[in-house]
Motif scaffolding. Sequence first.
Motif, PDB file in Angstrom:
ATOM      1  N   GLU A  46       0.844  -1.406   0.035  1.00  0.00           N
ATOM      2  CA  GLU A  46       0.063  -0.009  -0.055  1.00  0.00           C
ATOM      3  C   GLU A  46       1.037   1.263   0.014  1.00  0.00           C
ATOM      4  O   GLU A  46       2.071   1.138   0.419  1.00  0.00           O
ATOM      5  N   HIS A  47       0.427   2.481  -0.430  1.00  0.00           N
ATOM      6  CA  HIS A  47       0.937   3.603  -0.520  1.00  0.00           C
ATOM      7  C   HIS A  47       1.260   4.028   0.994  1.00  0.00           C
ATOM      8  O   HIS A  47       0.338   4.089   1.796  1.00  0.00           O
ATOM      9  N   VAL A  48       2.631   4.659   1.123  1.00  0.00           N
ATOM     10  CA  VAL A  48       2.975   5.081   2.470  1.00  0.00           C
ATOM     11  C   VAL A  48       1.897   6.219   2.709  1.00  0.00           C
ATOM     12  O   VAL A  48       1.599   6.477   4.041  1.00  0.00           O
ATOM     13  N   ILE A  88       5.272  -2.228   1.294  1.00  0.00           N
ATOM     14  CA  ILE A  88       5.018  -0.960   1.398  1.00  0.00           C
ATOM     15  C   ILE A  88       5.505  -0.316   0.213  1.00  0.00           C
ATOM     16  O   ILE A  88       6.552  -0.730  -0.324  1.00  0.00           O
ATOM     17  N   GLU A  89       4.635   0.566  -0.682  1.00  0.00           N
ATOM     18  CA  GLU A  89       5.319   1.468  -1.781  1.00  0.00           C
ATOM     19  C   GLU A  89       5.327   2.848  -0.890  1.00  0.00           C
ATOM     20  O   GLU A  89       4.595   3.535  -0.624  1.00  0.00           O
ATOM     21  N   ALA A  90       6.734   3.198  -0.959  1.00  0.00           N
ATOM     22  CA  ALA A  90       7.235   4.546  -0.170  1.00  0.00           C
ATOM     23  C   ALA A  90       7.774   5.554  -1.183  1.00  0.00           C
ATOM     24  O   ALA A  90       8.626   4.858  -2.015  1.00  0.00           O
ATOM     25  N   GLY A 114      10.210   1.560  -3.731  1.00  0.00           N
ATOM     26  CA  GLY A 114      10.572   2.865  -3.724  1.00  0.00           C
ATOM     27  C   GLY A 114      10.099   3.536  -4.878  1.00  0.00           C
ATOM     28  O   GLY A 114      10.244   3.129  -5.912  1.00  0.00           O
ATOM     29  N   SER A 115       9.424   4.723  -4.749  1.00  0.00           N
ATOM     30  CA  SER A 115       8.917   5.174  -5.829  1.00  0.00           C
ATOM     31  C   SER A 115       9.317   6.877  -6.012  1.00  0.00           C
ATOM     32  O   SER A 115       9.214   7.514  -4.940  1.00  0.00           O
ATOM     33  N   VAL A 116       9.400   7.177  -7.186  1.00  0.00           N
ATOM     34  CA  VAL A 116       9.644   8.708  -7.478  1.00  0.00           C
ATOM     35  C   VAL A 116       8.288   9.094  -8.147  1.00  0.00           C
ATOM     36  O   VAL A 116       8.022   8.971  -9.245  1.00  0.00           O
ATOM     37  N   HIS A 117       7.563   9.610  -7.283  1.00  0.00           N
ATOM     38  CA  HIS A 117       6.137  10.016  -8.016  1.00  0.00           C
ATOM     39  C   HIS A 117       6.388  11.952  -8.042  1.00  0.00           C
ATOM     40  O   HIS A 117       5.285  12.387  -8.839  1.00  0.00           O
ATOM     41  N   PHE A 118       6.950  12.281  -7.292  1.00  0.00           N
ATOM     42  CA  PHE A 118       7.192  13.766  -7.210  1.00  0.00           C
ATOM     43  C   PHE A 118       8.601  14.113  -7.657  1.00  0.00           C
ATOM     44  O   PHE A 118       9.584  13.756  -7.232  1.00  0.00           O
ATOM     45  N   ALA A 162      10.584   1.176  -7.963  1.00  0.00           N
ATOM     46  CA  ALA A 162       9.208   0.900  -8.878  1.00  0.00           C
ATOM     47  C   ALA A 162       9.052   1.800 -10.093  1.00  0.00           C
ATOM     48  O   ALA A 162       9.881   2.582 -10.427  1.00  0.00           O
ATOM     49  N   HIS A 163       8.153   0.963 -11.005  1.00  0.00           N
ATOM     50  CA  HIS A 163       7.875   1.756 -12.422  1.00  0.00           C
ATOM     51  C   HIS A 163       8.996   2.642 -12.706  1.00  0.00           C
ATOM     52  O   HIS A 163       9.083   4.023 -12.770  1.00  0.00           O
ATOM     53  N   PRO A 164      10.631   2.118 -12.985  1.00  0.00           N
ATOM     54  CA  PRO A 164      11.653   2.877 -13.163  1.00  0.00           C
ATOM     55  C   PRO A 164      11.670   4.285 -14.128  1.00  0.00           C
ATOM     56  O   PRO A 164      12.475   4.914 -14.106  1.00  0.00           O
TER      57      PRO A 164
HETATM   58 ZN   LIG Z   1       3.746   4.233  -7.722  1.00  0.00          ZN
END
Ligand SMILES: [Zn+2]
Length: 280
Positions: A46-48, A88-90, A114-118, A162-164
């Motif tokens: 789940e999203h952190v 967890i997706e952080a 680990g995700s870079v969304h921002f 994640a989703h690189p």
């Molecule tokens: Zn994501």
Amino acid sequence: MLTDYHVHLRGDEPLASPAEHFTAANAERYREVASERGIAELGVSEHVYRFRQALTVWRHPFWQRFAHDDLDEYCGFVRAQTDLRLGIEADFVAGAEDRMANLLDDRDLDYVIGSVHFLRDEALDMDEYSVWDSGRSAEEIWRRYFQTLGESARSGLFDVLAHPDLVKVWGRAQRPPPQGDLRRYYELAIEGIAESGVAIEVSTAGLRKPVGEIYPAPAFLEMCVEAGAPVALSSDAHRPQDVGAGYEQALELLAQLGVGELCVFERRARRLEPIGASER
Ligand SMILES: [Zn+2]
Ligand SMILES: [Zn+2]
């Protein structure tokens, strides 16, 4: 062994409540689809930012709107009422690495994606707070995205990236990538990926987005594999029917690049298992 570790038990609506989605019966719906598709290793991430505790890390207005749940209740639910791996997706939040490390290290997780969304305060993959509305060029956004991805690897916070190449999410028609060979952007992340030893997610989520492609692009995946990165395979499903969606295409890509093993995680330890579907 096939895996699907990047899975959400609920959608992204702010009102999708934990009481409704964090149930043994809902987890079972995901498990059933996984079994039908030969996926033995299934985990939730789940999203952190859905958890109150995330506001100790970052107070972006988007996070403030979503941070309602209790992280320890989620962890307790997954361990006690499901047979799923606990992940967890952080997000990677530059400058908040220590605070995120505290949040993650205090929990008994199997893995952290680990995700870079921002990029700083601006979002890559949603219309609100969008970096694409800031007047910046595609060149600048792509450059900053891959630099940040490399930093996220170096942070050591994550087991998987994640989703690189999420920066491509909107596709050529809506937000075209820079011209020419994109490897000059991938290059910006490769050293961080190589030196950190982090795993790279091959995600079929991009097939369901405007871009209509697997993350990452074959050329980027090839660079990661050459740099020694192991692969974690996931769908980023937000509903049961998307578990393992598009895996035929992902497995074909992995075969073309000579990747024969996938990462398996348990209590933040990683091992590699040969690719192959389990018996139904
Ligand atoms: Zn994501
Ligand atoms: Zn996700």
